[in-house]
Design a protein around this motif. Structure first.
Motif, short mmCIF file in Angstrom:
data_model
loop_
_atom_site.label_atom_id
_atom_site.label_comp_id
_atom_site.label_asym_id
_atom_site.label_seq_id
_atom_site.Cartn_x
_atom_site.Cartn_y
_atom_site.Cartn_z
N THR A 67 1.10 -0.80 0.48
CA THR A 67 -0.13 0.07 0.19
C THR A 67 1.03 1.18 0.27
OG1 THR A 67 -1.94 -1.07 1.24
CG2 THR A 67 -2.02 1.23 1.15
N SER A 68 1.98 1.15 1.22
CA SER A 68 2.99 2.57 0.49
C SER A 68 3.77 2.94 -0.21
CB SER A 68 3.85 2.23 2.29
OG SER A 68 4.42 1.41 2.12
N ILE A 69 3.91 1.79 -1.14
CA ILE A 69 5.03 2.10 -2.00
C ILE A 69 4.00 2.08 -3.84
CG2 ILE A 69 6.98 0.57 -1.22
CD1 ILE A 69 5.67 -1.22 -3.63
N GLY A 70 2.48 2.02 -3.65
CA GLY A 70 1.90 2.36 -4.67
C GLY A 70 1.92 1.08 -5.94
N GLU A 82 11.40 -9.19 -6.06
CA GLU A 82 12.56 -8.13 -6.50
C GLU A 82 11.66 -6.97 -6.31
OE1 GLU A 82 16.00 -7.40 -9.74
OE2 GLU A 82 14.88 -9.34 -9.83
N THR A 83 10.67 -7.00 -7.24
CA THR A 83 10.10 -5.08 -7.28
C THR A 83 9.39 -4.48 -5.92
OG1 THR A 83 9.48 -6.24 -9.81
CG2 THR A 83 8.68 -4.12 -8.45
N ILE A 84 9.15 -5.49 -5.72
CA ILE A 84 8.67 -4.98 -4.39
C ILE A 84 9.87 -3.94 -3.12
CG2 ILE A 84 7.02 -5.53 -1.74
CD1 ILE A 84 5.47 -6.87 -3.91
N LEU A 90 14.60 1.51 -2.11
CA LEU A 90 14.38 3.53 -3.18
C LEU A 90 14.02 4.49 -2.44
CD1 LEU A 90 13.73 2.54 -6.87
CD2 LEU A 90 15.87 3.36 -5.67
N ALA A 91 12.16 3.86 -1.21
CA ALA A 91 11.13 4.67 -0.70
C ALA A 91 12.40 4.96 -0.10
CB ALA A 91 10.27 4.03 -0.42
N LEU A 154 12.93 7.06 -10.50
CA LEU A 154 13.28 6.15 -10.84
C LEU A 154 11.91 4.71 -10.42
CD1 LEU A 154 15.36 3.78 -11.85
CD2 LEU A 154 16.66 3.95 -10.05
N LYS A 155 11.40 4.89 -9.16
CA LYS A 155 10.56 4.67 -8.71
C LYS A 155 9.52 4.36 -9.53
CE LYS A 155 9.53 6.02 -4.66
NZ LYS A 155 9.25 6.77 -3.39
N THR A 156 8.64 5.25 -10.57
CA THR A 156 7.93 5.52 -10.88
C THR A 156 8.34 4.80 -12.08
OG1 THR A 156 7.85 7.52 -10.81
CG2 THR A 156 6.34 6.91 -12.62
#
Length: 201
Positions: A67-70, A82-84, A90-91, A154-156
């Motif tokens: 939820t926090s990283i969308g 790996e993506t999460i 990164l956050a 980069l997160k986007t």
């Protein structure tokens, strides 16, 4: 040849003294930024604890991270991937960079606009603080903002599937605008430093 007045014994007239003393009105602002720094530290550890709990199989912690990283997926996420992990890390880096920006504003701003910290000779004195002024501070802040914007971009891109195309486009455009703004600030500072009057005698 007139003697140079000792700044320790020079007394200002009442009005100049009042105007000069008004710089202390900024003190609550810097104290407020220190509180904001504490909030970021708390947020960092909350996210880190959730990451550790999710790594050990906590579904509740994983749901909070997602939820926090969308992050969105077609099915419910039941394990770290790996993506999460990359998005969470990164956050965390984003929080650290914003915290660094706060330190530059708090320490550099107080030293430049309020009062000397008298850190000369202190073993922990930041290297950049020894030659900081308003112009240097602006360039460093602009550089820090570009770094933060790069992390956001980069997160986007990593999570691009959950964003509309126009969001990706506008974030890229805004990042490029930050780059050009920083270059303009650095160029203006360089031109001003070269065009400053010199004693040719």
């Amino acid at each position: 040849m007139s003697a140079i007045p000792d700044p320790r014994t020079t007394r200002l007239r009442p009005l100049p003294n009042l105007i000069f003393a008004s710089r202390w009105l900024q003190l609550p602002l810097y104290l407020g930024l220190i509180v904001a720094q504490g909030v970021y530290v708390f947020h960092f550890w909350v996210e880190l604890v959730h990451l550790l709990e999710a790594a050990f199989g906590s579904q509740a912690a994983l749901d909070k991270l997602v939820t926090s990283i969308g992050y969105k997926a077609d099915a419910q996420v039941t394990a770290l991937n790996e993506t999460i992990i990359m998005l969470v890390v990164l956050a965390l880096i984003d929080v650290v960079m914003i915290s660094n920006l706060l330190i530059m504003v708090i320490v550099g701003g107080y030293e430049t606009f309020v009062s000397r910290l008298h850190l000369e000779g202190h073993p922990d004195q930041p290297e950049w603080l020894s030659h900081v002024n308003a112009s240097v501070l602006k360039v460093k802040l602009a550089t820090a903002i570009i770094g933060i914007s790069s992390i956001h971009l980069l997160k986007t891109f990593i999570n691009a599937g959950n964003y509309e195309e126009k969001v990706l486009l506008w974030q890229t455009v805004i990042h490029i605008a930050f780059l050009f703004s920083a270059l303009a600030i650095a160029l203006a500072d360089r031109l001003m430093s070269h065009s400053s009057p010199r004693d040719d005698r």
